[in-house]
Scaffold this active site. Sequence first.
Site, PDB file in Angstrom:
ATOM      1  N   ASP A  44       0.850  -1.194   0.000  1.00  0.00           N
ATOM      2  CA  ASP A  44       0.000   0.000   0.000  1.00  0.00           C
ATOM      3  C   ASP A  44       0.888   1.247   0.000  1.00  0.00           C
ATOM      4  OD1 ASP A  44      -2.402   1.415   0.196  1.00  0.00           O
ATOM      5  OD2 ASP A  44      -2.357   1.400   2.396  1.00  0.00           O
ATOM      6  N   HIS A  70      -9.370   5.145  -1.994  1.00  0.00           N
ATOM      7  CA  HIS A  70      -8.618   5.089  -0.732  1.00  0.00           C
ATOM      8  C   HIS A  70      -9.427   5.795   0.352  1.00  0.00           C
ATOM      9  CE1 HIS A  70      -4.449   3.667  -1.793  1.00  0.00           C
ATOM     10  NE2 HIS A  70      -5.045   3.688  -2.971  1.00  0.00           N
TER      11      HIS A  70
HETATM   12  P1  13P Z   1      -8.430   4.714   5.924  1.00  0.00           P
HETATM   13  O1  13P Z   1      -7.398   4.512   6.985  1.00  0.00           O
HETATM   14  O2  13P Z   1      -8.970   6.094   5.921  1.00  0.00           O
HETATM   15  O3  13P Z   1      -9.495   3.685   5.963  1.00  0.00           O
HETATM   16  O4  13P Z   1      -7.676   4.585   4.512  1.00  0.00           O
HETATM   17  C1  13P Z   1      -7.087   3.369   4.144  1.00  0.00           C
HETATM   18  C2  13P Z   1      -6.334   3.487   2.877  1.00  0.00           C
HETATM   19  O5  13P Z   1      -6.704   4.200   1.974  1.00  0.00           O
HETATM   20  C3  13P Z   1      -5.118   2.691   2.724  1.00  0.00           C
HETATM   21  O6  13P Z   1      -4.416   3.026   1.581  1.00  0.00           O
END
Ligand code: 13P
Length: 287
Positions: A84, A207
């Site tokens: 990520d 996201h």
């Molecule tokens: P949140 O923490 O706001 O749920 O976002 C998660 C995300 O987009 C990980 O890349």
Amino acid sequence: MLVSATEMMKKARDGHYAVGQFNINNLEWTKSILLTAQELQSPVILGVSEGAGKYMCGYTTIVGMVNGMINELGITVPVALHLDHGSYEGAKKCIAAGFSSIMFDGSHYPIEENIEKTKELVALAHSKGISVEAEVGAIGGEEDGVIGRGECADPKECKMIADLGVDILAAGIGNIHGVYPANWEGLSFETLAAVKEAVGDMPLVLHGGTGIPDDQITKAISLGVAKINVNTECQLVFAEATRKYIEAGKDKQGKGFDPRKLLAPGAEAIKAKVKEKMELFGSVGKA
Ligand code: 13P
């Protein structure tokens, strides 16, 4: 066995639902998410930020843990292990370590450099059957030290990046990581529609899934979002459940201090949250 995200993204796009990416932080997180996906027969993407990667002792440790769990727990639904918001170096490390999907977040580079680096990583990842997510228009808020500006993506830039052969595209549409401030204006569906128009069939990623109202999630899916990332919401319910357990003095009753007991309410809370999200995203029964 881990799979790339490509196939599950195409199916989600064509079936008008979204696959959840749930970020993992440790063994309990991973186990809760995998068991819920299996129970609901939903495909799932396990997200690993670079910070969480370090915390869990590096990418090869994570690959070993996830592959081990898939075997030992008898997980048969499609599971992608996905970096990520990866840096260029982090993406290369994950490709070498055995991840099945990577995100290269080159959104902070000038567009020319983002294109160069994305192109190189796409060639490398695809030579090993690994899917690639790219980002245009930074996501607002802060995640593990990565701070975005919360801008809306330029559809022309989205098209340039999509044309490099990436499999999934994250386009900023006013979304923010973490809890949304009270004065948040909501998602920009005009931007989303313009991006969709520019990139055609490309599955899109939303996201910052935490705290987006259900009706906006549903609308985003109807406009081409095939992957939704959730991280903070699982952290919040885990913390809340653990706090309740301790405040109720349960760690002091019998062997309530045993970590297998102490962490159980948090793990159950993650399962319930992931179930709720999979139902909302429409991925239940789509394995
Ligand atoms: P949140 O923490 O706001 O749920 O976002 C998660 C995300 O987009 C990980 O890349």
